[in-house]
Design a protein around this motif. Structure first.
Motif, PDB file in Angstrom:
ATOM      1  N   PRO A 255     -63.813  61.689 -17.435  1.00 42.49           N
ATOM      2  CA  PRO A 255     -64.405  60.850 -16.823  1.00 42.49           C
ATOM      3  C   PRO A 255     -64.211  61.306 -15.196  1.00 42.49           C
ATOM      4  CG  PRO A 255     -62.965  59.653 -18.256  1.00 42.49           C
ATOM      5  CD  PRO A 255     -62.581  61.243 -18.500  1.00 42.49           C
ATOM      6  N   PRO A 256     -65.059  60.883 -14.299  1.00 42.92           N
ATOM      7  CA  PRO A 256     -64.964  61.186 -13.029  1.00 42.92           C
ATOM      8  C   PRO A 256     -63.507  60.618 -12.431  1.00 42.92           C
ATOM      9  CG  PRO A 256     -66.917  60.485 -13.357  1.00 42.92           C
ATOM     10  CD  PRO A 256     -66.391  60.043 -14.570  1.00 42.92           C
ATOM     11  N   ALA A 257     -62.959  61.000 -11.256  1.00 47.42           N
ATOM     12  CA  ALA A 257     -61.557  60.735 -11.108  1.00 47.42           C
ATOM     13  C   ALA A 257     -61.622  59.658  -9.805  1.00 47.42           C
ATOM     14  CB  ALA A 257     -61.025  61.941 -10.347  1.00 47.42           C
ATOM     15  N   GLU A 258     -62.843  59.627  -9.266  1.00 48.46           N
ATOM     16  CA  GLU A 258     -62.925  58.517  -8.285  1.00 48.46           C
ATOM     17  C   GLU A 258     -63.485  57.196  -8.714  1.00 48.46           C
ATOM     18  OE1 GLU A 258     -61.871  58.980  -4.951  1.00 48.46           O
ATOM     19  OE2 GLU A 258     -61.003  60.627  -5.693  1.00 48.46           O
TER      20      GLU A 258
ATOM     21  N   LYS B 230     -69.208  54.335 -21.536  1.00 43.25           N
ATOM     22  CA  LYS B 230     -68.911  55.474 -21.843  1.00 43.25           C
ATOM     23  C   LYS B 230     -70.315  56.516 -21.196  1.00 43.25           C
ATOM     24  CE  LYS B 230     -68.272  58.536 -26.075  1.00 43.25           C
ATOM     25  NZ  LYS B 230     -68.167  58.613 -27.348  1.00 43.25           N
ATOM     26  N   LEU B 231     -71.517  55.843 -21.540  1.00 42.00           N
ATOM     27  CA  LEU B 231     -72.654  56.590 -21.075  1.00 42.00           C
ATOM     28  C   LEU B 231     -72.498  57.060 -19.642  1.00 42.00           C
ATOM     29  CD1 LEU B 231     -75.575  57.151 -21.152  1.00 42.00           C
ATOM     30  CD2 LEU B 231     -76.139  54.889 -21.387  1.00 42.00           C
ATOM     31  N   ALA B 232     -72.125  55.710 -19.010  1.00 44.00           N
ATOM     32  CA  ALA B 232     -72.261  56.157 -17.352  1.00 44.00           C
ATOM     33  C   ALA B 232     -71.155  57.137 -17.053  1.00 44.00           C
ATOM     34  CB  ALA B 232     -71.598  54.703 -16.655  1.00 44.00           C
ATOM     35  N   ARG B 233     -70.011  57.298 -17.584  1.00 40.62           N
ATOM     36  CA  ARG B 233     -68.897  58.375 -17.481  1.00 40.62           C
ATOM     37  C   ARG B 233     -69.302  59.652 -17.986  1.00 40.62           C
ATOM     38  NH1 ARG B 233     -65.385  53.226 -17.344  1.00 40.62           N
ATOM     39  NH2 ARG B 233     -64.787  53.055 -15.181  1.00 40.62           N
ATOM     40  N   VAL B 234     -69.943  59.597 -19.103  1.00 37.32           N
ATOM     41  CA  VAL B 234     -70.251  61.049 -19.809  1.00 37.32           C
ATOM     42  C   VAL B 234     -71.279  61.586 -18.684  1.00 37.32           C
ATOM     43  CG1 VAL B 234     -71.335  62.208 -21.438  1.00 37.32           C
ATOM     44  CG2 VAL B 234     -69.416  60.372 -21.879  1.00 37.32           C
ATOM     45  N   LEU B 235     -72.276  60.595 -18.045  1.00 37.19           N
ATOM     46  CA  LEU B 235     -73.376  61.047 -17.305  1.00 37.19           C
ATOM     47  C   LEU B 235     -72.657  61.728 -16.062  1.00 37.19           C
ATOM     48  CD1 LEU B 235     -76.334  61.010 -16.692  1.00 37.19           C
ATOM     49  CD2 LEU B 235     -76.139  58.764 -15.776  1.00 37.19           C
TER      50      LEU B 235
ATOM     51  N   GLU C 156     -57.202  62.343 -19.317  1.00 38.71           N
ATOM     52  CA  GLU C 156     -57.066  63.557 -20.304  1.00 38.71           C
ATOM     53  C   GLU C 156     -57.225  62.806 -21.568  1.00 38.71           C
ATOM     54  OE1 GLU C 156     -53.404  65.343 -19.468  1.00 38.71           O
ATOM     55  OE2 GLU C 156     -54.071  66.460 -17.480  1.00 38.71           O
ATOM     56  N   ARG C 157     -56.370  61.662 -21.627  1.00 38.31           N
ATOM     57  CA  ARG C 157     -56.542  60.981 -23.152  1.00 38.31           C
ATOM     58  C   ARG C 157     -58.118  60.813 -23.559  1.00 38.31           C
ATOM     59  NH1 ARG C 157     -53.241  57.565 -22.423  1.00 38.31           N
ATOM     60  NH2 ARG C 157     -54.571  55.852 -22.069  1.00 38.31           N
ATOM     61  N   VAL C 158     -58.609  60.125 -22.442  1.00 37.52           N
ATOM     62  CA  VAL C 158     -59.992  59.854 -22.842  1.00 37.52           C
ATOM     63  C   VAL C 158     -60.978  60.923 -23.072  1.00 37.52           C
ATOM     64  CG1 VAL C 158     -62.303  58.913 -21.732  1.00 37.52           C
ATOM     65  CG2 VAL C 158     -60.117  57.719 -21.517  1.00 37.52           C
ATOM     66  N   ALA C 159     -60.598  62.074 -22.211  1.00 36.26           N
ATOM     67  CA  ALA C 159     -61.477  63.473 -22.440  1.00 36.26           C
ATOM     68  C   ALA C 159     -61.038  63.965 -23.916  1.00 36.26           C
ATOM     69  CB  ALA C 159     -61.111  64.228 -21.388  1.00 36.26           C
ATOM     70  N   ALA C 160     -59.996  63.936 -24.539  1.00 35.18           N
ATOM     71  CA  ALA C 160     -59.624  64.347 -25.873  1.00 35.18           C
ATOM     72  C   ALA C 160     -60.525  63.706 -26.843  1.00 35.18           C
ATOM     73  CB  ALA C 160     -58.374  64.063 -25.952  1.00 35.18           C
TER      74      ALA C 160
ATOM     75  N   LEU D 152     -60.447  52.633 -16.539  1.00 35.17           N
ATOM     76  CA  LEU D 152     -60.932  53.124 -18.147  1.00 35.17           C
ATOM     77  C   LEU D 152     -60.677  51.855 -19.187  1.00 35.17           C
ATOM     78  CD1 LEU D 152     -59.635  56.603 -17.853  1.00 35.17           C
ATOM     79  CD2 LEU D 152     -62.028  56.112 -17.465  1.00 35.17           C
ATOM     80  N   PRO D 153     -60.965  52.138 -20.436  1.00 35.76           N
ATOM     81  CA  PRO D 153     -60.688  51.086 -21.307  1.00 35.76           C
ATOM     82  C   PRO D 153     -58.966  50.964 -21.302  1.00 35.76           C
ATOM     83  CG  PRO D 153     -62.131  52.628 -22.111  1.00 35.76           C
ATOM     84  CD  PRO D 153     -61.928  53.182 -21.156  1.00 35.76           C
ATOM     85  N   GLY D 154     -58.845  49.782 -21.410  1.00 35.58           N
ATOM     86  CA  GLY D 154     -57.135  49.431 -21.430  1.00 35.58           C
ATOM     87  C   GLY D 154     -56.742  49.072 -19.951  1.00 35.58           C
ATOM     88  N   TYR D 155     -57.523  49.110 -19.025  1.00 36.94           N
ATOM     89  CA  TYR D 155     -57.319  48.989 -17.512  1.00 36.94           C
ATOM     90  C   TYR D 155     -56.660  50.065 -16.904  1.00 36.94           C
ATOM     91  CZ  TYR D 155     -58.993  44.315 -18.343  1.00 36.94           C
ATOM     92  OH  TYR D 155     -59.833  43.130 -18.965  1.00 36.94           O
ATOM     93  N   GLU D 156     -56.511  51.187 -17.550  1.00 40.20           N
ATOM     94  CA  GLU D 156     -56.095  52.409 -17.066  1.00 40.20           C
ATOM     95  C   GLU D 156     -56.881  52.945 -15.799  1.00 40.20           C
ATOM     96  OE1 GLU D 156     -52.938  54.049 -20.034  1.00 40.20           O
ATOM     97  OE2 GLU D 156     -54.744  54.631 -20.660  1.00 40.20           O
ATOM     98  N   PRO D 157     -56.217  53.143 -14.812  1.00 38.78           N
ATOM     99  CA  PRO D 157     -57.031  53.643 -13.295  1.00 38.78           C
ATOM    100  C   PRO D 157     -57.665  54.967 -13.660  1.00 38.78           C
ATOM    101  CG  PRO D 157     -54.873  52.826 -12.703  1.00 38.78           C
ATOM    102  CD  PRO D 157     -54.627  53.105 -14.217  1.00 38.78           C
TER     103      PRO D 157
END
Length: 695
Positions: A372-375, A120-125, A362-366, A349-354
């Motif tokens: 999170p970044p898309a690439e 999460k730290l990496a992705r929020v960064l 969007e669910r993570v962002a909520a 992402l968590p749960g192996y979702e690409p």
């Protein structure tokens, strides 16, 4: 265990910190006892590593204060100074080069909660550059199984493997590497009449229990598996109803293998054709056959294709979706499964979702209030290749990539090209020696949280000891970094690990129905949907995890190993022994495990030894253009001709100095199991010098 009168210990059930079996253990005076009524080791059985697990906890070499680099050397510093240095160094790199200039190395030896916060730290960064050591062990297995079946984990459970009629163990040595799983689940099946087929270049403790041993040439697994598949097709050992209802592509696979010469292909793979046919018949004729696979299959440039070839066997025979069947990777470290589950991988992402899935983002962002970044990010091996160019900083959490990555000498040199390296660890490892900031964290016995074992069971860890000196809980270190390094400090405020786990269940559909209360002293297994009463034991029973009723049968062509053998070279393959673990950073600090030590040797076939003038016990030099290692020779017919074997525990430098960094094109896993090396007697002057030093 080193006695420390200032440390407090309290026996509570927790989870062994070593392999992925997930044995319950707890503190018992000056040692360890198996936890009573553990979910995995129900009779309290533990292996030697588990028995010595507390040795490292109070070790005198534990880091107890932060370290910072001054004038080329590390010196102790207060926590606020060390954290300021870490945050300033990382912020400087992000400001100059962007967040993708930072690589995050997650830890398969740390909890789900810690790894969740870390990714999460990496992705929020702002980067997906987060990976863990699954990249070095089963990334290719996950890639192939994820593509074909929709889930890259064990399809079955340890319990139901005990009911199988045939065990096909490929590239794994569970008798030594997963001893409780072997003795409590796999061996009872064999003793009850199941046929054990062992595919491995060398005979070992698992082979001792096998009915058929196929000593495959390293790098020729596809040839062996294709030949077995051809036998199934030619001899009518196909589950026609399963193939018709649950698979596609049967005709293409049959056409691909129609002209395959089984005998010639078996010999190319280095095995006896009659033995190969016997193995195929045992697997194809069994009412229930289970494949158990390990790193001997996955750690190749062809690793993903190796597993695709294995999946063809399971699907053709209908050995998927029923108890006692399936394809079952044995995970190496105690939470390598969980580290991937919670998203410590660059493409999911968590749960192996690409990460490329906008709905998942969007669910993570909520939950996080930032998308999170898309690439997809960099894998850890690809990142080390770019240190000093595209990657200028690293955060290394509980791993030691300077010795565990392939071509380790070059990797260590690459770390020196970074502008900033922050390490969180227990000891001053080789990677920590190269860091700008080293933060002393907590051992497995000093933390609460969860880990996920090799058959998808989520287990509770509980602290058995306080921390030494000024060391801090890993979760506290990570959340402070998150608050200080990102512009979302509120996203890293948690009231302990249970709060983190609760957030994970809201983000990951695989864990949605779980809770600390539900796990209790037992376990919960994923997938566990929010509306379910329990998790799922056997995957793919009615439909595959892809959501489809069918899975494809896929033609697979052989892939040549990256290292071409010179006229006098041999193939080096590596592995571990019962009493040691991986690089030995932990287990080599255990007096009782070192007392069990067999001298590290290069195991070499008698004919290969004779051709080089090598006798048993002679010091030899093993070398290639990547490095040079000196070890004694062990002349034994247990290893196939043309192949030598060495562990990666003891030698200095470790044998990973010789392994290549060619990557599987799909999973980017390195080819650890096939390195071309020259083997020669050590020069007399060198041997004499070492003997004099020993005296």
């Amino acid at each position: 265990m080193t006695d420390d009168p200032d440390r407090e210990f309290d026996a509570q059930p927790t989870v062994c910190p070593f392999c992925g079996v997930g044995c319950s253990i707890e503190y018992a005076g000056n040692g360890t006892t198996g936890g009573t009524d553990g979910p995995v080791n129900e009779r309290g059985e533990i292996c030697p590593k588990g028995a010595a697990a507390f040795d490292v906890v109070a070790h005198e070499e534990r880091l107890t204060e932060p370290l910072v680099r001054e004038h080329g050397h590390t010196v102790t510093a207060p926590w606020d100074v060390a954290m300021d240095r870490a945050v300033e160094g990382l912020r400087s790199v992000v400001a100059e080069h962007g967040p993708d200039a930072v690589q995050f190395f997650a830890s398969s030896n740390c909890t789900n909660e810690e790894n969740y916060v870390f990714q999460k730290l990496a992705r929020v960064l702002g980067t997906n550059n987060v990976d863990n050591c699954a990249r070095l062990c089963h990334a290719s297995t996950v890639a192939a199984m994820g593509e074909r079946l929709g889930a890259g984990a064990m399809t079955n459970t340890l319990d139901d493997l005990a009911t199988t009629d045939c065990l096909l163990v490929t590239g794994a040595n569970p008798a030594e590497q997963h001893p409780v799983a072997f003795r409590s689940y796999l061996l009872p099946a064999v003793q009850d009449g199941a046929t054990l087929v062992h595919v491995d270049p060398r005979a070992n403790d698992t082979t001792d229990a096998a009915d058929i041993h196929l000593p495959v040439r390293p790098g020729y697994d596809i040839q062996l598996l294709n030949a077995m598949t051809a036998v199934l097709l030619k001899e009518g050992l196909v589950d026609e109803s399963f193939v018709a209802e649950r698979t596609t592509g049967r005709e293409a696979l049959a056409d691909h293998l129609a002209d395959l010469d089984v005998a010639a292909t078996a010999r190319e793979a280095g095995v006896d054709p009659d033995d190969l046919r016997a193995a195929a018949r045992a697997y194809g004729e069994a009412d229930a056959a289970a494949a158990v696979t390990g790193m001997g299959m996955s750690q190749h440039r062809s690793g993903t294709d190796n597993v695709h070839a294995l999946l063809n066997l399971a699907l053709l025979t209908g050995n998927v979706g029923r108890p006692g069947t399936g394809v079952n990777p044995l995970r190496g470290q105690n939470n390598v499964q969980g580290a991937g589950d919670v998203g410590a991988l660059p493409g999911v992402l968590p749960g192996y979702e690409p990460v490329t899935d906008p709905e998942a983002r969007e669910r993570v962002a909520a939950e996080w209030s930032v998308e999170p970044p898309a690439e997809p990010g960099l894998t850890e091996v690809a990142a080390t290749h770019r240190f000093g160019e595209d990657v200028h900083a690293a955060v290394v959490f509980g791993e030691n990539p300077a010795v565990t990555e392939p071509n380790a000498t070059d990797v260590a040199a690459a770390f020196e090209r970074l502008d900033c390296c922050v390490v969180i660890d227990l000891f001053e490892t080789r990677t920590a020696e190269l860091a700008d900031v080293v933060l002393p964290g907590s051992s497995w016995a000093e933390k609460a949280g969860t880990v996920t074992n090799t058959d998808r069971r989520v287990l509770r860890m509980r602290p058995n000891a306080d921390r030494p000196g000024d060391a801090r809980r890993d979760l506290d270190v990570l959340t402070e970094l998150g608050r200080r390094l990102t512009d979302r400090p509120g996203a890293f405020r948690y009231d302990g690990p249970e709060a983190v786990f609760d957030e994970l269940t809201r983000v990951s559909p695989l864990y949605a129905g779980m809770s600390y209360e539900g796990i209790g002293d037992g376990a919960q297994r994923w997938p566990f949907p929010a509306d379910a009463e329990s998790g799922t034991d056997v995957l793919h029973a009615e439909a595959f995890a892809t959501g489809d009723r069918t899975a494809p049968l896929t033609p697979v062509d052989p892939v040549p190993p990256a290292d071409e053998l010179g006229p006098d070279e041999l193939v080096l393959t590596t592995g571990r022994v019962l009493q040691q673990f991986n690089s030995g950073a932990l287990t080599r600090r255990s007096p009782r495990l070192m007392a069990m030590r067999d001298e590290d040797t290069l195991r070499i076939h008698p004919e290969d030894a004779a051709a080089r003038g090598i006798e048993d016990g002679d010091p030899v030099v093993v070398s290639n253009d990547r490095g040079r290692v000196r070890v004694p020779a062990e002349v034994t017919a247990a290893v196939r001709k043309g192949t030598v074997f060495c562990t990666f525990h003891y030698a200095e430098p470790l044998v990973n100095a010789l392994t290549g960094d060619a990557l599987d094109p799909v999973a980017e896993i390195p080819e650890f199991k096939h390195s071309a090396v020259a083997v020669a007697p050590a020069p007399a002057t060198e041997a004499a010098a070492e003997d004099a030093e020993a005296d």
